[in-house]
Design an enzyme around this catalytic site. Structure first.
Site: not given
Ligand code: SFD
Ligand code: AMP
Length: 627
Positions: A389, A435, A62, A126, A249, A218, A352
């Protein structure tokens, strides 16, 4: 006290967590540590290959700026995040990540991640900032690179150890304590610097999926606010604790919508067919200047949909069938090509979810949904804490050394607690890193932490008497169970302890009803927040009474304790900010308007380690000159 062995691990840098930001930190820190003969230790509560938010994979990256190809600049990204967060962002941090994120994405590709390419060999976008990937194994690939880097530098990875508390020497972090979720072992990590990368928090609020669906959300159910708790308990200043994230979602299995809105150019409509983004456009005037920018901020997009549901126009639907047909329409004069395109789009639609939220594909299959034939229901989720996010909560960290930012006390991403760094969901006000940006931020912090150790690192002074007290406190739930569980015929009903699930329900009820959860339509007020805090104080008294039957429940106990700190920081920050700035995330019903004159600022808070009191503060917004 439970008779657990104490294992002491000495290291130079301790990385807590094993997700995207921690893997970035490990990869970079190991490189510099090897040159300097330093040891890096990474500790994850789970197994690195499939831990964290990306456990199931993702279908898009993203954050990609595309600086090399002149697509965008890091300054463009500042403008995007500034508007999307309604004016509240740490522009120095956003800029720092944006200028480094592309190189991280190029590394991902080098390590084996399949990024979609078009016929000309260019990345398939995307949206403006997002790249399509075949990402089922995204986390495995990124974890492998981190493992290789740590192994090459002679470091150590410890899996299935749950980090609980920081170890402090005055205002300096000197390590952490935690416990194994498999063996009778209590861990003491002594370190010269520590990075908190343990993700954000889910299940602080009552989820929509209760009862039979409990555990579905989510955001991954295994991120429980450990980063926030760790930095709060270290006495570090926190920021944007009021800025929760509520994603829209696909309903009930939480399938993301980004690919539908951006790649498929789908519309979302109400039950009566109105496109709320069009029908309710006038409402955006009330939130200008942010309401009038493109893209419309995520919370305002949510808000327009919520207005529809409040007026009885729900359910809301994603027009998947219409979107697929619109794209295939370009082949309408060639039946064979049309059929082929429809098949391709259909498989992309399923992929997806199969790449990222498998449960949504299962739900579609169970409900006989064919996205090319019928629209699917969408809904606003329960609130999450995910600073990476479109939320912003996290620790207040030092800015990059080369920028004229006023928020700087030495080392990039260091919190106000010395030697403690925060990254990813753990660092605040630097939203939209996702990510790739979280990994890039991890790299920035990993390098800075090694620099800190080289320049200022001292042997950690750990008070082992304090550690013994912590050990007794952390293992107490096992003792409560052992001592009292035979006193009643039903082990779940006991006057001497409550089980973690019962405690969690109480926390979620308070948050849901008083802090603007699903049940209260995301609305709250001063009086509701104040009453919520009173109930939270009582809940905290009972936290010491949680019992645990086994290792797994001990982890559940401490996850709950960590959520409570996140919850309290959240309510206090909502209470302090006397305005509504992010409708669609939460609404202060008693202060229904945005008040730029008084509240265009960060809300920071700090928990006093000696007194346990919270201090609330306003901090000025710094805008990048010329941007
Ligand atoms: O579409 C302990 N995210 C998305 N990012 C993208 O780039 N593209 C996407 O398509 C993304 N989508 C998405 C995303 C997240 C989720 C949940 C879904 C879909 C379903 C966001 C990214 O995933 C997010 O920004 C990053 O992962 C953030 O990284 P970080 O490092 O802040 O968090 P992490 O990866 O969740 O890791 C956490 C770690 O900590 C561990 N942990 N370890 C030891 N002791 C403890 N007490 C702990 N508590 C946690 C975990 O095990 C893990 O290793 S979309 O929907 O937007
Ligand atoms: P999401 O699946 O909602 O987590 O979105 C994935 C990525 O698309 C993130 O960067 C969001 O900010 C972006 N996004 C989702 N929906 C929209 C929208 N309607 N307009 C612009 N950006 C969006």
């Amino acid at each position: 006290m439970a008779n657990w062995e104490t294992v002491v691990v000495n290291t130079d840098l301790l990385i807590c967590g094993g997700g995207f930001s921690a893997c970035g930190a490990a990869t970079e820190a190991a490189y510099w540590a090897k040159k300097k003969g330093l040891k890096v230790t990474l500790v994850d509560k789970a197994a690195l290959d499939r831990s964290g938010a990306v456990a199931m994979g993702l279908s898009a990256i993203n954050q990609y700026v595309g600086i090399k190809d002149g697509e965008n600049t890091a300054e463009d990204y500042i403008r995007y995040v500034r508007s999307d967060l309604m004016g509240i962002s740490r522009e120095d941090l956003v800029y720092n990540i944006a200028r480094h994120v592309d190189s991280t994405v190029h590394l991902f590709e080098k390590w084996g991640l399949k990024i979609w390419k078009d016929e000309a060999g260019k990345y398939v976008h995307e949206g403006r900032w997002q790249l399509m990937i075949n990402g089922e194994s995204y986390k495995v690939i990124i974890a492998e690179a981190a493992k290789n880097a740590i192994a090459a530098a002679g470091g150590e990875i410890i899996e299935r150890v749950f980090i609980v508390d920081p170890l402090m020497d005055g205002n300096k972090c000197v390590g952490a304590v935690g416990f194994s979720t498999r063996e009778n072992k209590f861990y003491v990590f002594k370190a010269k610097a520590v990075i908190a990368g343990m993700g954000g928090a889910v299940h602080v609020f009552r989820p929509r999926s209760v009862g039979e669906g409990f555990g579905r959300s989510w955001y991954p159910p295994f991120n429980s606010g450990s980063s926030a708790y760790f930095t709060i308990k270290a006495g570090a200043e926190m920021t944007c604790q009021e800025v929760r994230f509520i994603p829209v979602r696909f309903k009930d299995a939480y399938g993301p919508v980004g690919a539908w809105f951006l790649l498929f150019k789908s519309r979302a409509i109400s039950a009566t067919g109105g496109d709320y983004m069009v029908v309710r456009k006038a409402e955006l005037e009330n939130w200008k200047p942010y309401g009038l920018v493109k893209p419309i901020p995520a919370n305002l997009r949510n808000y327009l949909g919520m207005l529809d549901t409040e007026q009885g126009l729900g359910p809301l639907y994603m027009e998947t069938d219409e979107a697929i047909k619109n794209i295939a329409a370009q082949f309408k004069d060639d039946p064979k090509a049309f059929k082929k395109k429809m098949k391709e789009l259909e498989s992309e639609a399923w992929e997806d979810f199969l790449d990222m939220t498998i449960s949504q594909a299962i739900l579609w299959a169970a409900q006989n949904v064919k996205p090319e034939e019928k629209h699917s229901e969408i809904a606003a989720c329960e609130p999450y804490f995910i600073g990476s996010h479109s939320g912003a909560s996290g620790a207040w960290v030092s800015g990059p050394e080369d920028l004229p930012t006023p928020y700087k006390w030495g080392y990039a991403n260091m919190t106000t607690a010395e030697a403690l760094f925060a990254v990813g969901d753990g660092s605040g006000a630097s939203s939209h890193k996702f990510s790739s940006g979280s990994h890039a931020e991890g790299r920035i912090a990993g390098k800075a932490a090694i620099k800190y150790i080289v320049e200022k690192g001292k042997e950690p002074k750990v008070d082992m008497a304090e550690v013994e007290k912590l050990k007794a406190k952390i293992l107490l739930p096992l003792d409560l169970w052992d001592k009292h569980s035979k006193e009643t015929t039903d082990v779940e009903i006991n006057t001497n302890y409550l089980l973690p699930r019962q405690f969690l329900h109480r926390l979620q009820k308070i948050m849901d009803e008083y802090a603007g959860g699903v049940i209260s339509g995301f609305k709250t007020s001063k009086s509701l927040c104040e009453r919520g805090l009173e109930l939270m104080a009582l809940l905290k008294q009972d936290a010491e009474k949680m019992g645990a039957r086994n290792h797994h429940e001990l982890m559940r106990v401490w996850e709950n304790n960590q959520r409570v700190y996140q919850a309290e920081a959240h309510i206090r920050s909502i209470l302090f900010r006397e305005e509504t700035r992010w409708p669609g995330y939460y609404f202060r019903a008693d202060k229904p308007k945005m008040d730029d004159a008084n509240w265009k600022c960060f809300v920071n808070c700090q928990w006093d380690r000696k007194t346990g009191e919270w201090k609330m503060m306003k901090k000025d917004i710094w805008t990048m000159p010329g941007v």
